[in-house]
Design a protein around this motif. Structure first.
Motif, PDB file in Angstrom:
ATOM      1  N   ASP A  73      49.107  12.469 111.799  1.00 56.71           N
ATOM      2  CA  ASP A  73      49.634  13.539 110.959  1.00 56.71           C
ATOM      3  C   ASP A  73      49.053  13.509 109.554  1.00 56.71           C
ATOM      4  O   ASP A  73      49.224  14.462 108.792  1.00 56.71           O
ATOM      5  CB  ASP A  73      51.162  13.443 110.867  1.00 56.71           C
ATOM      6  CG  ASP A  73      51.830  13.696 112.207  1.00 56.71           C
ATOM      7  OD1 ASP A  73      51.243  14.424 113.043  1.00 56.71           O
ATOM      8  OD2 ASP A  73      52.926  13.161 112.437  1.00 56.71           O
ATOM      9  N   ASP A  74      48.388  12.423 109.188  1.00 53.03           N
ATOM     10  CA  ASP A  74      47.809  12.288 107.845  1.00 53.03           C
ATOM     11  C   ASP A  74      46.457  12.996 107.777  1.00 53.03           C
ATOM     12  O   ASP A  74      45.857  13.310 108.793  1.00 53.03           O
ATOM     13  CB  ASP A  74      47.654  10.808 107.479  1.00 53.03           C
ATOM     14  CG  ASP A  74      48.995  10.141 107.231  1.00 53.03           C
ATOM     15  OD1 ASP A  74      49.778  10.674 106.425  1.00 53.03           O
ATOM     16  OD2 ASP A  74      49.266   9.101 107.857  1.00 53.03           O
ATOM     17  N   ASP A  75      46.011  13.243 106.534  1.00 51.21           N
ATOM     18  CA  ASP A  75      44.746  13.927 106.291  1.00 51.21           C
ATOM     19  C   ASP A  75      43.766  13.013 105.588  1.00 51.21           C
ATOM     20  O   ASP A  75      44.157  12.199 104.743  1.00 51.21           O
ATOM     21  CB  ASP A  75      44.955  15.152 105.388  1.00 51.21           C
ATOM     22  CG  ASP A  75      45.758  16.241 106.048  1.00 51.21           C
ATOM     23  OD1 ASP A  75      45.560  16.482 107.245  1.00 51.21           O
ATOM     24  OD2 ASP A  75      46.589  16.870 105.353  1.00 51.21           O
ATOM     25  N   LEU A  76      42.501  13.183 105.900  1.00 51.42           N
ATOM     26  CA  LEU A  76      41.413  12.559 105.149  1.00 51.42           C
ATOM     27  C   LEU A  76      40.954  13.597 104.131  1.00 51.42           C
ATOM     28  O   LEU A  76      40.615  14.722 104.503  1.00 51.42           O
ATOM     29  CB  LEU A  76      40.256  12.206 106.090  1.00 51.42           C
ATOM     30  CG  LEU A  76      38.971  11.740 105.410  1.00 51.42           C
ATOM     31  CD1 LEU A  76      39.168  10.355 104.785  1.00 51.42           C
ATOM     32  CD2 LEU A  76      37.822  11.723 106.403  1.00 51.42           C
ATOM     33  N   ALA A  77      40.967  13.237 102.843  1.00 47.10           N
ATOM     34  CA  ALA A  77      40.509  14.143 101.787  1.00 47.10           C
ATOM     35  C   ALA A  77      39.333  13.503 101.065  1.00 47.10           C
ATOM     36  O   ALA A  77      39.361  12.313 100.754  1.00 47.10           O
ATOM     37  CB  ALA A  77      41.645  14.429 100.800  1.00 47.10           C
ATOM     38  N   VAL A  78      38.298  14.302 100.807  1.00 50.64           N
ATOM     39  CA  VAL A  78      37.105  13.843 100.103  1.00 50.64           C
ATOM     40  C   VAL A  78      36.808  14.868  99.031  1.00 50.64           C
ATOM     41  O   VAL A  78      36.847  16.075  99.294  1.00 50.64           O
ATOM     42  CB  VAL A  78      35.891  13.734 101.062  1.00 50.64           C
ATOM     43  CG1 VAL A  78      34.695  13.139 100.341  1.00 50.64           C
ATOM     44  CG2 VAL A  78      36.226  12.942 102.307  1.00 50.64           C
ATOM     45  N   TRP A  79      36.516  14.412  97.793  1.00 48.91           N
ATOM     46  CA  TRP A  79      36.164  15.346  96.735  1.00 48.91           C
ATOM     47  C   TRP A  79      35.285  14.672  95.693  1.00 48.91           C
ATOM     48  O   TRP A  79      35.270  13.458  95.566  1.00 48.91           O
ATOM     49  CB  TRP A  79      37.402  15.961  96.083  1.00 48.91           C
ATOM     50  CG  TRP A  79      38.208  15.035  95.228  1.00 48.91           C
ATOM     51  CD1 TRP A  79      38.104  14.865  93.873  1.00 48.91           C
ATOM     52  CD2 TRP A  79      39.235  14.132  95.656  1.00 48.91           C
ATOM     53  NE1 TRP A  79      39.011  13.921  93.453  1.00 48.91           N
ATOM     54  CE2 TRP A  79      39.712  13.462  94.516  1.00 48.91           C
ATOM     55  CE3 TRP A  79      39.799  13.831  96.898  1.00 48.91           C
ATOM     56  CZ2 TRP A  79      40.720  12.505  94.578  1.00 48.91           C
ATOM     57  CZ3 TRP A  79      40.793  12.875  96.950  1.00 48.91           C
ATOM     58  CH2 TRP A  79      41.255  12.230  95.810  1.00 48.91           C
ATOM     59  N   ALA A  80      34.555  15.522  94.960  1.00 51.48           N
ATOM     60  CA  ALA A  80      33.706  15.068  93.862  1.00 51.48           C
ATOM     61  C   ALA A  80      33.655  16.181  92.822  1.00 51.48           C
ATOM     62  O   ALA A  80      33.430  17.346  93.165  1.00 51.48           O
ATOM     63  CB  ALA A  80      32.306  14.737  94.349  1.00 51.48           C
TER      64      ALA A  80
END
Length: 155
Positions: A72-79
């Motif tokens: 149910d969790d999310d992987l988040a990636v940002w820059a």
């Protein structure tokens, strides 16, 4: 060194189903980051709220967040690529919308905390090691490829 670790429950019959395979998301993420980071720049914070990694890729800092390990969790990636406010904000937003359509793959440009960021977010359910690697790599590459040009044009 393997890019991921599988923990297999040995079933009583001869078949192994998808329910029997558990991915080690933390190890997969750390393997991907170790292949991309520069100058041993990777840092990780582990709290009750999950994991967050930061590493340097070219001219940008990339963040990877994993709040939990359930499907149910999310992987988040940002820059971050550009701080707001900027000159010609309407022109910037139009350019980013066009880039979102034509050149960001699974990632996208967005506004977060008064910054233009490149980001991707994906539920862990059904997420493969290749997709984890692709999301992190795409965000890092698109951010690094565009930050200096956007800063020069709009910063």
């Amino acid at each position: 060194m393997a890019a991921y670790e599988l923990e297999l429950d040995t079933p009583t019959d001869s078949g192994v189903t998808d329910a029997d395979v558990t991915l080690n998301y933390v190890e997969i993420i750390e393997t991907v980051i170790s292949s991309l980071q520069e100058d041993q720049s990777a840092m990780v914070s582990h709290t009750d709220g999950g994991y967050i990694w930061k590493f340097k890729y070219g001219s940008v800092e990339v963040f990877v967040q994993l709040p939990g390990l359930s499907e149910d969790d999310d992987l988040a990636v940002w820059a971050s690529v550009l701080k707001l406010p900027v000159q010609n904000e309407a022109g910037l937003l139009r350019k980013l919308m066009e880039m979102n359509w034509s050149s960001t793959f699974e990632a996208r440009f967005a506004i977060f905390d008064d910054q233009i960021v490149v980001c991707a977010k994906r539920a862990l359910a059904g997420l493969s090691p290749a997709e984890i690697s692709r999301n992190i790599t795409i965000v890092a590459t698109i951010a690094d490829d565009n930050d200096e040009a956007l800063q020069a044009e709009f910063g």
